[in-house]
Design a protein around this motif. Structure first.
Motif, PDB file in Angstrom:
ATOM      1  N   GLY A  27     -16.845 -56.797  43.891  1.00 16.34           N
ATOM      2  CA  GLY A  27     -16.721 -55.479  44.842  1.00 16.34           C
ATOM      3  C   GLY A  27     -17.872 -54.711  44.814  1.00 16.34           C
ATOM      4  N   THR A  28     -17.892 -53.618  45.595  1.00 17.98           N
ATOM      5  CA  THR A  28     -18.734 -52.571  45.436  1.00 17.98           C
ATOM      6  C   THR A  28     -18.322 -51.437  44.640  1.00 17.98           C
ATOM      7  OG1 THR A  28     -19.499 -53.082  47.765  1.00 17.98           O
ATOM      8  CG2 THR A  28     -20.299 -50.798  46.716  1.00 17.98           C
ATOM      9  N   PHE A  29     -18.917 -51.867  43.131  1.00 19.97           N
ATOM     10  CA  PHE A  29     -18.375 -50.780  42.087  1.00 19.97           C
ATOM     11  C   PHE A  29     -18.586 -49.429  42.261  1.00 19.97           C
ATOM     12  CE2 PHE A  29     -17.106 -49.896  37.921  1.00 19.97           C
ATOM     13  CZ  PHE A  29     -17.927 -48.968  37.343  1.00 19.97           C
ATOM     14  N   SER A  30     -19.771 -49.040  43.008  1.00 23.26           N
ATOM     15  CA  SER A  30     -20.119 -47.684  42.952  1.00 23.26           C
ATOM     16  C   SER A  30     -19.320 -46.816  44.254  1.00 23.26           C
ATOM     17  CB  SER A  30     -21.759 -47.321  43.532  1.00 23.26           C
ATOM     18  OG  SER A  30     -21.583 -48.161  44.792  1.00 23.26           O
ATOM     19  N   THR A  31     -18.262 -47.567  44.742  1.00 25.02           N
ATOM     20  CA  THR A  31     -17.500 -46.835  45.540  1.00 25.02           C
ATOM     21  C   THR A  31     -16.057 -46.962  45.401  1.00 25.02           C
ATOM     22  OG1 THR A  31     -17.170 -48.898  46.788  1.00 25.02           O
ATOM     23  CG2 THR A  31     -19.054 -47.417  47.745  1.00 25.02           C
ATOM     24  N   TYR A  32     -15.654 -47.157  43.975  1.00 23.07           N
ATOM     25  CA  TYR A  32     -14.566 -47.332  43.307  1.00 23.07           C
ATOM     26  C   TYR A  32     -14.258 -46.295  42.421  1.00 23.07           C
ATOM     27  CZ  TYR A  32     -13.521 -51.958  45.065  1.00 23.07           C
ATOM     28  OH  TYR A  32     -13.371 -53.288  46.066  1.00 23.07           O
ATOM     29  N   THR A  33     -13.048 -45.548  42.533  1.00 17.59           N
ATOM     30  CA  THR A  33     -12.575 -44.762  41.429  1.00 17.59           C
ATOM     31  C   THR A  33     -11.945 -45.657  40.358  1.00 17.59           C
ATOM     32  OG1 THR A  33     -11.977 -42.748  42.628  1.00 17.59           O
ATOM     33  CG2 THR A  33     -10.826 -42.969  40.555  1.00 17.59           C
ATOM     34  N   MET A  34     -12.302 -45.534  39.134  1.00 15.66           N
ATOM     35  CA  MET A  34     -11.958 -46.358  38.061  1.00 15.66           C
ATOM     36  C   MET A  34     -11.134 -45.552  36.773  1.00 15.66           C
ATOM     37  SD  MET A  34     -13.444 -48.958  38.688  1.00 15.66           S
ATOM     38  CE  MET A  34     -13.231 -49.995  37.391  1.00 15.66           C
ATOM     39  N   GLY A  35     -10.371 -46.188  36.385  1.00 18.32           N
ATOM     40  CA  GLY A  35      -9.356 -45.648  35.814  1.00 18.32           C
ATOM     41  C   GLY A  35      -8.939 -46.371  34.494  1.00 18.32           C
ATOM     42  N   THR A  52     -14.218 -40.754  39.406  1.00 16.77           N
ATOM     43  CA  THR A  52     -14.445 -41.052  40.558  1.00 16.77           C
ATOM     44  C   THR A  52     -15.979 -41.497  41.129  1.00 16.77           C
ATOM     45  OG1 THR A  52     -15.238 -38.902  41.441  1.00 16.77           O
ATOM     46  CG2 THR A  52     -12.875 -39.187  41.314  1.00 16.77           C
ATOM     47  N   TRP A  53     -16.317 -41.980  42.077  1.00 19.33           N
ATOM     48  CA  TRP A  53     -17.694 -42.414  42.386  1.00 19.33           C
ATOM     49  C   TRP A  53     -18.208 -40.945  42.752  1.00 19.33           C
ATOM     50  CZ3 TRP A  53     -14.025 -43.877  45.945  1.00 19.33           C
ATOM     51  CH2 TRP A  53     -14.222 -43.373  47.236  1.00 19.33           C
ATOM     52  N   GLY A  56     -22.200 -36.765  46.798  1.00 20.75           N
ATOM     53  CA  GLY A  56     -23.304 -35.586  46.888  1.00 20.75           C
ATOM     54  C   GLY A  56     -23.678 -35.130  45.367  1.00 20.75           C
ATOM     55  N   GLY A  57     -23.791 -36.355  44.513  1.00 14.90           N
ATOM     56  CA  GLY A  57     -24.051 -36.274  43.044  1.00 14.90           C
ATOM     57  C   GLY A  57     -23.052 -35.635  42.164  1.00 14.90           C
ATOM     58  N   THR A  58     -21.748 -35.589  42.803  1.00 10.96           N
ATOM     59  CA  THR A  58     -20.815 -35.011  41.980  1.00 10.96           C
ATOM     60  C   THR A  58     -19.728 -36.110  41.675  1.00 10.96           C
ATOM     61  OG1 THR A  58     -20.998 -32.859  42.988  1.00 10.96           O
ATOM     62  CG2 THR A  58     -18.882 -33.445  41.771  1.00 10.96           C
ATOM     63  N   ARG A  59     -19.424 -36.171  40.351  1.00  7.30           N
ATOM     64  CA  ARG A  59     -18.263 -36.964  39.997  1.00  7.30           C
ATOM     65  C   ARG A  59     -17.077 -36.189  39.393  1.00  7.30           C
ATOM     66  NH1 ARG A  59     -21.696 -41.383  36.738  1.00  7.30           N
ATOM     67  NH2 ARG A  59     -22.470 -42.835  38.456  1.00  7.30           N
ATOM     68  N   TYR A  60     -15.981 -36.711  39.536  1.00  8.56           N
ATOM     69  CA  TYR A  60     -14.713 -35.975  38.842  1.00  8.56           C
ATOM     70  C   TYR A  60     -14.122 -36.968  38.027  1.00  8.56           C
ATOM     71  CZ  TYR A  60     -15.503 -32.216  42.241  1.00  8.56           C
ATOM     72  OH  TYR A  60     -15.876 -31.354  43.221  1.00  8.56           O
ATOM     73  N   GLY A 104      -9.773 -45.327  46.744  1.00 10.59           N
ATOM     74  CA  GLY A 104      -9.600 -44.048  46.931  1.00 10.59           C
ATOM     75  C   GLY A 104     -10.258 -42.910  46.132  1.00 10.59           C
ATOM     76  N   TRP A 105     -10.841 -41.819  46.566  1.00 13.19           N
ATOM     77  CA  TRP A 105     -11.769 -41.017  45.693  1.00 13.19           C
ATOM     78  C   TRP A 105     -10.701 -39.944  45.274  1.00 13.19           C
ATOM     79  CZ3 TRP A 105     -13.850 -35.857  46.251  1.00 13.19           C
ATOM     80  CH2 TRP A 105     -14.977 -35.699  45.160  1.00 13.19           C
ATOM     81  N   SER A 106     -10.188 -40.040  44.393  1.00  9.65           N
ATOM     82  CA  SER A 106      -8.957 -39.344  43.792  1.00  9.65           C
ATOM     83  C   SER A 106      -8.875 -39.915  42.373  1.00  9.65           C
ATOM     84  CB  SER A 106      -7.809 -39.458  44.445  1.00  9.65           C
ATOM     85  OG  SER A 106      -6.712 -38.600  43.755  1.00  9.65           O
ATOM     86  N   THR A 107      -8.565 -38.628  41.607  1.00  3.34           N
ATOM     87  CA  THR A 107      -8.337 -39.180  40.104  1.00  3.34           C
ATOM     88  C   THR A 107      -6.640 -38.995  39.947  1.00  3.34           C
ATOM     89  OG1 THR A 107      -8.578 -36.827  39.222  1.00  3.34           O
ATOM     90  CG2 THR A 107     -10.287 -38.298  39.187  1.00  3.34           C
ATOM     91  N   ASN A 108      -5.878 -39.398  41.004  1.00  8.07           N
ATOM     92  CA  ASN A 108      -4.507 -39.174  40.931  1.00  8.07           C
ATOM     93  C   ASN A 108      -3.919 -40.059  39.630  1.00  8.07           C
ATOM     94  OD1 ASN A 108      -1.714 -39.628  41.343  1.00  8.07           O
ATOM     95  ND2 ASN A 108      -1.904 -38.876  43.391  1.00  8.07           N
ATOM     96  N   PRO A 109      -3.298 -39.614  38.999  1.00  2.00           N
ATOM     97  CA  PRO A 109      -2.786 -40.527  37.795  1.00  2.00           C
ATOM     98  C   PRO A 109      -1.831 -41.401  38.099  1.00  2.00           C
ATOM     99  CG  PRO A 109      -1.689 -38.231  37.450  1.00  2.00           C
ATOM    100  CD  PRO A 109      -2.674 -38.194  38.649  1.00  2.00           C
ATOM    101  N   ASP A 110      -1.425 -41.640  39.236  1.00  2.00           N
ATOM    102  CA  ASP A 110      -0.011 -42.493  39.527  1.00  2.00           C
ATOM    103  C   ASP A 110      -0.736 -43.960  39.704  1.00  2.00           C
ATOM    104  OD1 ASP A 110       2.403 -42.475  42.100  1.00  2.00           O
ATOM    105  OD2 ASP A 110       1.848 -44.033  40.516  1.00  2.00           O
TER     106      ASP A 110
END
Length: 127
Positions: A27-35, A52-53, A56-60, A104-110
């Motif tokens: 896949g395209t790793f740079s566009t995945y949120t990883m948990g 997140t990925w 604008g230079g910002t990851r969460y 998804g661009w979210s750090t949702n813990p679910d």
């Protein structure tokens, strides 16, 4: 289809450190949120950390309260790899640790938000 392979688990004494790695392919790793999640015997799988990925230079990044200040999640898009640095380990950190990915661009813990999972890596902390 994204494949995730964890490595770096093992046995460590209380207070020790381990670094888990998870390499992604397909896949395209740079566009995945990883948990990272973990599951101890007899317990449900629980959220540990996510990152997140960059937009604008910002990851969460987000952490479970019990690991804040001890664990650090990071990623290297050039290596398609996410890491979990675990310091000051405690016996209650003993579990199988799973890497997961979501578009998804979210750090949702679910955990239901995550589409792909690795096979897991055992971490055992002895007292």
């Amino acid at each position: 289809q994204v494949q995730l392979v964890e490595s770096g688990g093992g046995l460590v004494q209380t207070g020790g450190s381990l670094r888990l790695s998870c390499e992604a392919s397909g896949g395209t790793f740079s566009t995945y949120t990883m948990g990272w999640f973990r599951q101890a015997p007899g317990r449900s799988r629980e959220f540990v950390a996510a990152i997140t990925w960059a937009v604008g230079g910002t990851r969460y990044a987000r952490y479970q309260d019990s690991v804040k200040g001890r664990f650090t999640i990071s990623r290297d898009n050039a290596k398609n790899t996410v890491y979990l640095q675990m310091n000051s380990l405690k016996p209650e950190d003993t579990a199988v640790y799973y890497c997961a990915a979501t578009t998804g661009w979210s750090t949702n813990p679910d955990r239901l938000n995550y589409d792909y999972w690795g096979q897991g890596a055992q971490v055992t902390v002895s007292s």
